[in-house]
Motif scaffolding. Sequence first.
Motif, PDB file in Angstrom:
ATOM      1  N   THR A  83       0.831  -1.203   0.000  1.00  0.00           N
ATOM      2  CA  THR A  83       0.000   0.000   0.000  1.00  0.00           C
ATOM      3  C   THR A  83       0.863   1.249   0.000  1.00  0.00           C
ATOM      4  OG1 THR A  83      -0.119   0.192   2.407  1.00  0.00           O
ATOM      5  CG2 THR A  83      -1.762  -1.228   1.332  1.00  0.00           C
TER       6      THR A  83
ATOM      7  N   SER B   3       0.416   3.774   1.926  1.00  0.00           N
ATOM      8  CA  SER B   3       0.670   4.135   3.321  1.00  0.00           C
ATOM      9  C   SER B   3       1.886   3.410   3.870  1.00  0.00           C
ATOM     10  CB  SER B   3      -0.560   3.826   4.169  1.00  0.00           C
ATOM     11  OG  SER B   3      -1.655   4.599   3.774  1.00  0.00           O
TER      12      SER B   3
ATOM     13  N   ARG C 232       2.489  10.550   2.602  1.00  0.00           N
ATOM     14  CA  ARG C 232       1.668   9.635   1.806  1.00  0.00           C
ATOM     15  C   ARG C 232       1.080  10.308   0.578  1.00  0.00           C
ATOM     16  NH1 ARG C 232      -3.157   8.096   0.519  1.00  0.00           N
ATOM     17  NH2 ARG C 232      -4.039   9.953   1.475  1.00  0.00           N
TER      18      ARG C 232
ATOM     19  N   GLU D 276      -5.761   0.006  13.175  1.00  0.00           N
ATOM     20  CA  GLU D 276      -5.363   1.302  12.627  1.00  0.00           C
ATOM     21  C   GLU D 276      -6.562   2.239  12.539  1.00  0.00           C
ATOM     22  OE1 GLU D 276      -3.057   3.235   8.737  1.00  0.00           O
ATOM     23  OE2 GLU D 276      -3.612   1.115   8.739  1.00  0.00           O
TER      24      GLU D 276
ATOM     25  N   GLN E 262      -6.412   6.967   4.322  1.00  0.00           N
ATOM     26  CA  GLN E 262      -5.204   6.480   4.982  1.00  0.00           C
ATOM     27  C   GLN E 262      -5.045   4.971   4.820  1.00  0.00           C
ATOM     28  OE1 GLN E 262      -3.058   8.551   6.313  1.00  0.00           O
ATOM     29  NE2 GLN E 262      -1.669   7.209   7.442  1.00  0.00           N
TER      30      GLN E 262
ATOM     31  N   GLU F 104      -6.599   3.261   2.501  1.00  0.00           N
ATOM     32  CA  GLU F 104      -6.743   2.974   1.077  1.00  0.00           C
ATOM     33  C   GLU F 104      -7.896   2.014   0.775  1.00  0.00           C
ATOM     34  OE1 GLU F 104      -3.034   2.358  -1.052  1.00  0.00           O
ATOM     35  OE2 GLU F 104      -1.941   3.214   0.634  1.00  0.00           O
TER      36      GLU F 104
END
Length: 255
Positions: free
Chosen positions: A55, A57, A67, A136, A153, A155
């Motif tokens: 990803t 991030s 990012r 997260e 964040q 995704e």
Amino acid sequence: MARYTLWEAVAPCWHDVLFRTGMPADPSPQQASPRGWAVRPDVVEAIARRAAGETVSALAADLGIDRRNLSGRLTTAVPALLAPWLHDVPAWRLGREQGHSLGELAELYEVPEHLIGVALDGWPDPSPSPEDVAAEVLQLWRDGADLDGIAAQIEVPPARLRRWAQEGSVRLTPARLRTSEIVERFGWSHHMAALYRDSGVLPAPDGGKPPWWWSTTIARLERGTFTHQCEECGARLASAKGVAIHRGRVHGPAV
């Protein structure tokens, strides 16, 4: 099998960036091989890792790049790296449909295999599960991020994150209460809510635009501050004076 144009062969996610460079839909070899610009080695590395399924991030954290900044760099860098082979992209799609592997095409055209995959299919979708991102999401929520920001964040599409939250697949605790929800909870008029905001009885919002308060913040106020009750409607207020103001505005003068 019909020949493809560049626009038909390349993944739709690259249309805008190619359009901005003035690239025609069916360029000649000279048009399709513009002089590219240098791409930083760390971004070249990030493209390969992103193509392998990492990803943005995770890459940004590992490489020490913001990012959003990294996402923009990836978008512009891929066409730059593809510049020497853009005229070949239609042949790549045709070759894959004829049964050739990406590895075979990469060897034939002397191009990194992952660039062929990204050119034809765009970035892979990591598709994290709720379990992968639950911790997260909860931390970002408690840090004050809104749902759209959290979705970006981790995704995933915002609609997907909202569905996970509604289903209980991810936890968004404590809850956040908007002004309208607090007004309904305590039976206030909007005038009373404004008075309490202006006087500081209702503290500054915990975050957000429009403002919101943690449910735990309001629960503490409910136990320790809003202890006076209107006998007619049950509204809970901070003082006897507040009850009198409320009754005068909501229920009219006493007979």
